[in-house]
Design an enzyme around this catalytic site. Structure first.
Site, PDB file in Angstrom:
ATOM      1  N   GLY A  46      48.641   6.852  75.347  1.00  0.00           N
ATOM      2  CA  GLY A  46      49.948   7.553  75.124  1.00  0.00           C
ATOM      3  C   GLY A  46      50.683   8.075  75.917  1.00  0.00           C
ATOM      4  O   GLY A  46      52.494   7.986  76.437  1.00  0.00           O
ATOM      5  N   HIS A  47      50.090   7.936  77.977  1.00  0.00           N
ATOM      6  CA  HIS A  47      50.581   8.554  78.683  1.00  0.00           C
ATOM      7  C   HIS A  47      50.719   7.940  79.960  1.00  0.00           C
ATOM      8  O   HIS A  47      49.266   8.037  80.934  1.00  0.00           O
ATOM      9  CB  HIS A  47      50.789  10.274  79.125  1.00  0.00           C
ATOM     10  CG  HIS A  47      51.338  10.661  79.811  1.00  0.00           C
ATOM     11  ND1 HIS A  47      51.435  10.882  81.790  1.00  0.00           N
ATOM     12  CD2 HIS A  47      52.829  11.502  79.714  1.00  0.00           C
ATOM     13  CE1 HIS A  47      52.406  11.687  82.160  1.00  0.00           C
ATOM     14  NE2 HIS A  47      53.157  12.173  80.858  1.00  0.00           N
ATOM     15  N   PHE A  48      50.739   6.259  80.579  1.00  0.00           N
ATOM     16  CA  PHE A  48      50.997   5.552  80.104  1.00  0.00           C
ATOM     17  C   PHE A  48      50.382   4.571  79.822  1.00  0.00           C
ATOM     18  O   PHE A  48      50.217   4.401  80.667  1.00  0.00           O
ATOM     19  CB  PHE A  48      52.329   5.533  80.514  1.00  0.00           C
ATOM     20  CG  PHE A  48      53.530   6.719  80.756  1.00  0.00           C
ATOM     21  CD1 PHE A  48      54.197   6.885  80.014  1.00  0.00           C
ATOM     22  CD2 PHE A  48      52.979   7.430  81.460  1.00  0.00           C
ATOM     23  CE1 PHE A  48      54.787   7.945  79.960  1.00  0.00           C
ATOM     24  CE2 PHE A  48      54.272   8.822  82.248  1.00  0.00           C
ATOM     25  CZ  PHE A  48      55.186   8.518  80.657  1.00  0.00           C
ATOM     26  N   VAL A  53      48.952   7.924  83.199  1.00  0.00           N
ATOM     27  CA  VAL A  53      49.196   9.132  84.671  1.00  0.00           C
ATOM     28  C   VAL A  53      48.577  10.476  84.189  1.00  0.00           C
ATOM     29  O   VAL A  53      49.286  10.323  82.305  1.00  0.00           O
ATOM     30  CB  VAL A  53      50.488   9.451  85.086  1.00  0.00           C
ATOM     31  CG1 VAL A  53      50.385  10.839  85.771  1.00  0.00           C
ATOM     32  CG2 VAL A  53      50.796   7.597  85.968  1.00  0.00           C
TER      33      VAL A  53
END
Length: 144
Positions: A46-48, A53
Site C-alpha cells: 500500500g505504500h505505494f 517507497v
C-alpha cells in the site's frame, strides 16, 4: 566480530522486525546493522503500489531496533531479554533525505550520545550506497 543472534535479543518478529544483521559493534558506543529492503516487505502493498517507497516511520523503527540491540549488548548481556526491554521514548529532529526502494540495502548506524539513569539518547543515521537517507535523535527508555 562475533555473530549476534538478533532474535534472541529483540522481541520483534515478522512482519515487524527491521534488522537483518549486525555488522559492527563497539560496546558502550555504537552499532551498525543492515536491513535488506525487499519487494516482499508487506508495507509495499500500500505504500505505494505504482512506486514502492519505504515509509519514513519504518526507517525510524529500524533505527530504534538497532538502538535497542546496542543497549542490550552493552548493558543487558547475560540478562533475560524478556526482562530487559528497550522502549522508544522519543524522536527528535528527524530528516529524510532520500527515498528507499525495494532492492536497497539500508545501513543503520546508532551511537550513544547521552545517558541519564535508564534513559538513553542516540544519534542515528541510515544510509543506502553510502548516501544519507535519514538521520535524527532517538530516545530509548530501558525498563522491565
Amino acid at each position: 566480530m562475533r555473530e549476534i543472534d538478533i532474535l534472541s535479543i529483540l522481541p520483534h518478529r515478522f512482519p515487524f522486525l527491521f534488522v537483518d544483521k549486525v555488522i559492527e559493534y563497539k560496546e558502550g558506543e555504537s552499532l551498525k546493522a543492515v536491513k535488506n529492503v525487499s519487494y516482499n516487505d508487506y508495507f509495499f502493498i500500500g505504500h505505494f503500489p505504482q512506486r514502492p517507497v519505504m515509509p519514513g516511520v519504518l526507517m525510524v523503527e529500524a533505527l530504534a531496533q538497532a538502538s535497542g540491540l546496542l543497549l542490550y549488548l552493552t548493558y543487558g548481556e547475560g540478562k533475560d531479554p524478556n526482562s530487559f526491554m528497550a522502549y522508544l521514548a522519543g524522536i527528535n529532529n528527524f530528516k529524510f533525505r532520500r527515498n528507499v526502494f525495494p532492492g536497497d540495502v539500508l545501513i543503520l548506524e546508532v551511537k550513544i550520545k547521552q545517558t541519564l539513569r535508564n534513559i538513553y539518547k542516540l544519534d542515528t543515521k541510515a544510509f543506502v550506497d553510502d548516501k544519507l537517507v535519514a538521520e535524527g535523535e532517538i530516545t530509548i527508555a530501558l525498563g522491565g
